[in-house]
Design an enzyme around this catalytic site. Sequence first.
Site, PDB file in Angstrom:
ATOM      1  N   LYS A 273     -28.755  74.965 -13.941  1.00 40.19           N
ATOM      2  CA  LYS A 273     -27.685  75.880 -14.210  1.00 40.19           C
ATOM      3  C   LYS A 273     -26.651  75.621 -12.984  1.00 40.19           C
ATOM      4  O   LYS A 273     -25.387  75.355 -13.172  1.00 40.19           O
ATOM      5  CB  LYS A 273     -28.134  77.195 -14.123  1.00 40.19           C
ATOM      6  N   ASN A 274     -27.374  75.589 -11.883  1.00 38.73           N
ATOM      7  CA  ASN A 274     -26.292  75.705 -10.505  1.00 38.73           C
ATOM      8  C   ASN A 274     -25.734  74.434 -10.404  1.00 38.73           C
ATOM      9  O   ASN A 274     -24.795  74.286  -9.331  1.00 38.73           O
ATOM     10  CB  ASN A 274     -26.960  76.519  -9.493  1.00 38.73           C
TER      11      ASN A 274
ATOM     12  N   CYS B 245     -20.894  92.913  -8.310  1.00 38.37           N
ATOM     13  CA  CYS B 245     -21.786  92.428  -9.411  1.00 38.37           C
ATOM     14  C   CYS B 245     -23.244  93.119  -9.129  1.00 38.37           C
ATOM     15  O   CYS B 245     -23.403  93.505  -8.171  1.00 38.37           O
ATOM     16  CB  CYS B 245     -22.030  90.925  -9.709  1.00 38.37           C
TER      17      CYS B 245
ATOM     18  N   ARG C  38     -20.014  90.765  -3.864  1.00 37.95           N
ATOM     19  CA  ARG C  38     -19.881  89.232  -3.693  1.00 37.95           C
ATOM     20  C   ARG C  38     -18.557  88.823  -3.564  1.00 37.95           C
ATOM     21  O   ARG C  38     -17.884  88.231  -4.467  1.00 37.95           O
ATOM     22  CB  ARG C  38     -20.445  88.396  -4.846  1.00 37.95           C
ATOM     23  N   PRO C  39     -18.143  88.858  -2.247  1.00 37.68           N
ATOM     24  CA  PRO C  39     -16.801  88.749  -1.796  1.00 37.68           C
ATOM     25  C   PRO C  39     -16.606  87.248  -1.871  1.00 37.68           C
ATOM     26  O   PRO C  39     -17.426  86.324  -2.151  1.00 37.68           O
ATOM     27  CB  PRO C  39     -16.477  88.993  -0.580  1.00 37.68           C
TER      28      PRO C  39
ATOM     29  N   ASP D 190     -14.059  85.889  -0.012  1.00 34.00           N
ATOM     30  CA  ASP D 190     -13.236  85.542   1.315  1.00 34.00           C
ATOM     31  C   ASP D 190     -13.151  84.202   1.814  1.00 34.00           C
ATOM     32  O   ASP D 190     -12.228  83.613   2.275  1.00 34.00           O
ATOM     33  CB  ASP D 190     -13.528  86.676   2.233  1.00 34.00           C
ATOM     34  N   LEU D 191     -14.500  84.005   1.787  1.00 30.97           N
ATOM     35  CA  LEU D 191     -14.455  82.246   2.571  1.00 30.97           C
ATOM     36  C   LEU D 191     -14.029  81.290   1.703  1.00 30.97           C
ATOM     37  O   LEU D 191     -13.383  80.416   2.249  1.00 30.97           O
ATOM     38  CB  LEU D 191     -16.097  81.784   2.628  1.00 30.97           C
TER      39      LEU D 191
ATOM     40  N   ASP E  96     -32.998  82.814  -4.941  1.00 35.17           N
ATOM     41  CA  ASP E  96     -33.078  82.964  -6.518  1.00 35.17           C
ATOM     42  C   ASP E  96     -34.589  82.907  -6.913  1.00 35.17           C
ATOM     43  O   ASP E  96     -34.879  83.314  -7.990  1.00 35.17           O
ATOM     44  CB  ASP E  96     -32.472  81.692  -7.124  1.00 35.17           C
TER      45      ASP E  96
ATOM     46  N   ILE F 271     -30.062  87.287   1.792  1.00 36.52           N
ATOM     47  CA  ILE F 271     -28.877  86.494   1.419  1.00 36.52           C
ATOM     48  C   ILE F 271     -27.842  87.475   0.640  1.00 36.52           C
ATOM     49  O   ILE F 271     -26.794  87.677   0.811  1.00 36.52           O
ATOM     50  CB  ILE F 271     -29.106  85.235   0.584  1.00 36.52           C
TER      51      ILE F 271
ATOM     52  N   ARG G 280     -28.833  83.786 -19.307  1.00 39.24           N
ATOM     53  CA  ARG G 280     -27.996  83.449 -18.716  1.00 39.24           C
ATOM     54  C   ARG G 280     -28.184  81.886 -17.895  1.00 39.24           C
ATOM     55  O   ARG G 280     -27.585  81.224 -17.461  1.00 39.24           O
ATOM     56  CB  ARG G 280     -27.351  84.181 -17.457  1.00 39.24           C
TER      57      ARG G 280
HETATM   58  C1  UD1 Z   1     -24.915  80.389  -5.424  1.00 30.17           C
HETATM   59  C2  UD1 Z   1     -25.840  80.237  -6.508  1.00 30.17           C
HETATM   60  C3  UD1 Z   1     -26.660  81.506  -6.593  1.00 30.17           C
HETATM   61  C4  UD1 Z   1     -27.495  81.665  -5.486  1.00 30.17           C
HETATM   62  C5  UD1 Z   1     -26.463  81.696  -4.225  1.00 30.17           C
HETATM   63  C6  UD1 Z   1     -27.267  81.627  -2.960  1.00 30.17           C
HETATM   64  C7  UD1 Z   1     -24.453  78.939  -8.266  1.00 30.17           C
HETATM   65  C8  UD1 Z   1     -23.657  79.322  -9.711  1.00 30.17           C
HETATM   66  N1  UD1 Z   1     -25.015  80.278  -7.892  1.00 30.17           N
HETATM   67  O1  UD1 Z   1     -24.063  81.720  -5.627  1.00 30.17           O
HETATM   68  O2  UD1 Z   1     -27.720  81.384  -7.837  1.00 30.17           O
HETATM   69  O3  UD1 Z   1     -28.260  82.788  -5.481  1.00 30.17           O
HETATM   70  O4  UD1 Z   1     -25.799  80.364  -4.501  1.00 30.17           O
HETATM   71  O5  UD1 Z   1     -28.366  80.628  -2.777  1.00 30.17           O
HETATM   72  O6  UD1 Z   1     -24.758  78.082  -7.706  1.00 30.17           O
HETATM   73  N2  UD1 Z   1     -20.493  85.480   0.699  1.00 30.17           N
HETATM   74  C9  UD1 Z   1     -19.488  86.131   1.345  1.00 30.17           C
HETATM   75  N3  UD1 Z   1     -18.069  85.348   1.053  1.00 30.17           N
HETATM   76  C10 UD1 Z   1     -17.734  84.445   0.403  1.00 30.17           C
HETATM   77  C11 UD1 Z   1     -19.017  83.969  -0.515  1.00 30.17           C
HETATM   78  C12 UD1 Z   1     -20.122  84.373  -0.181  1.00 30.17           C
HETATM   79  O7  UD1 Z   1     -19.520  86.739   2.174  1.00 30.17           O
HETATM   80  O8  UD1 Z   1     -16.582  83.941   0.134  1.00 30.17           O
HETATM   81  C13 UD1 Z   1     -21.658  85.965   0.785  1.00 30.17           C
HETATM   82  C14 UD1 Z   1     -22.327  86.401  -0.550  1.00 30.17           C
HETATM   83  O9  UD1 Z   1     -21.770  87.752  -0.801  1.00 30.17           O
HETATM   84  C15 UD1 Z   1     -23.651  86.190  -0.340  1.00 30.17           C
HETATM   85  C16 UD1 Z   1     -23.999  85.086   0.504  1.00 30.17           C
HETATM   86  O10 UD1 Z   1     -22.470  84.954   1.038  1.00 30.17           O
HETATM   87  O11 UD1 Z   1     -24.314  87.491   0.487  1.00 30.17           O
HETATM   88  C17 UD1 Z   1     -24.281  83.687  -0.481  1.00 30.17           C
HETATM   89  O12 UD1 Z   1     -23.419  83.544  -1.322  1.00 30.17           O
HETATM   90  P1  UD1 Z   1     -23.233  82.237  -1.933  1.00 30.17           P
HETATM   91  O13 UD1 Z   1     -24.088  81.093  -1.219  1.00 30.17           O
HETATM   92  O14 UD1 Z   1     -21.418  81.986  -1.834  1.00 30.17           O
HETATM   93  O15 UD1 Z   1     -23.518  82.223  -3.259  1.00 30.17           O
HETATM   94  P2  UD1 Z   1     -22.915  81.696  -4.548  1.00 30.17           P
HETATM   95  O16 UD1 Z   1     -22.166  80.375  -4.421  1.00 30.17           O
HETATM   96  O17 UD1 Z   1     -22.041  82.908  -5.136  1.00 30.17           O
END
Ligand code: UD1
Length: 421
Positions: free
Chosen positions: A22-23, A116, A121-122, A124-125, A308, A330, A400
């Site tokens: 999926k990812n 969510c 799940r911001p 910002d990055l 996950d 995480i 999902r």
């Molecule tokens: C992806 C995966 C999800 C997995 C996660 C971590 C997909 C579709 N989803 O989610 O299944 O659980 O990686 O391995 O591939 N964060 C920030 N700011 C940002 C982005 C992220 O603070 O702009 C934080 C998030 O809140 C979280 C952490 O970083 O605490 C990890 O998030 P991220 O690696 O971005 O996960 P996703 O890409 O959303």
Amino acid sequence: MQKLKITGGRRLCGELEIQGAKNSALPLMSACVLVGGSCRLKRVPALADVHAAARIINRLGCKCRREGKDILIDSSVLTGVDIPDDLMRSMRSSVIFLGALLGRTGECRLSYPGGCELGPRPIDLHLSALRKLGAVITEEHGTLRCTCTGRLRGTRIELSFPSVGATENIMLAACTAEGETVISGAAREPEIEDLARFLNACGARISGAGGHRIVINGVERARLHGTEHEVMPDRIAAATYLCAAAATGGETLIKGAPAEHSGALTDVLRQAGCRVFESGRGLYLTAPARLRAVPMIRTCPYPGFPTDAQAVVMAALTRARGTGMVVERIFENRFRHVDELIRMGADIKTEGRVAVVTGVDRLSGAAVVAPDLRGGAALCVAACAAEGETEVTGLNLIDRGYEAIEKALTELGGKAERVSG
Ligand code: UD1
């Protein structure tokens, strides 16, 4: 509303062909919109999230249809740059279309993905990196408007956390930027390598994916073209079925399971007393009648133990001998399956991001509710090991990420059926 009825207490013994990831499928589908040609993605799992991504692609004016296990996407024509609010809400990872649309048209509008079930799940990055590439992003009434005049400009981006989604969004946007983009502190998940392989086959110039430093040399948009690509196997679905077998003292071969991407998981399963090895056809596991507790599991970015897989491993360890600790590093709110496991007789205490799991002699079937995708899968794992019948509601969340989970569990020798009402 559909639910799952699982009758536990059977050893899961059997073979199962693993689904596509999926990812990986979701960012690849978004990448198809960037490249502006005809693409065939093979082994795309039939999942609710994949269906939502297909609807987004069709709403953008591109053509997306399924042909057996493949998905065909023709993005030669693109008529819109808005990601509708309902689809943005149904799947948070639709934010991955942002980088693709900016790279393709220099424009994108989407609603802000709110919090969510896993906690806030911001993004910002994602946004600060895209701004560094030259995008102008404003937020009004919950809608993000992203534009750039001319092409984005390659730059150096240092991620303060190796976010998977942000790394993918930057890669997508930077493919057609002018000059070189360097991401340092990039996420190293294998799904990122899969995305880079696909984009390079479409004419992009990306190197270093899978490492901390990814370099993207921008090419003219017109140089990108369609391709055929097979989605990599799903390491998290594989982890789930291995855990289900481990929880029941079973023996299983998960065909096509990627051993090279499952090291952190197989280490934990071995510590729990399982024999796990790569058979040439996939991952083979035999489990003792009762697992041993694992003293400490900490979730980390890849190649660490995947967040996950945290819930499904915890579910398998609820009947282990001894006490172990799970630390979730995480996501903030990723213990929502714990209360449901306790209903089934598990002994788990949580404090913030730490859970202490003391193995119990028996779990008993109960009516439980899937709190989120992986938490729901964890309840299925526990249900396989529990005495009697478990009814899992909230199957839509499990759908999902798992292709017909009831069929997979049945193929492995479990007893699971989908019922309505
Ligand atoms: C992806 C995966 C999800 C997995 C996660 C971590 C997909 C579709 N989803 O989610 O299944 O659980 O990686 O391995 O591939 N964060 C920030 N700011 C940002 C982005 C992220 O603070 O702009 C934080 C998030 O809140 C979280 C952490 O970083 O605490 C990890 O998030 P991220 O690696 O971005 O996960 P996703 O890409 O959303």
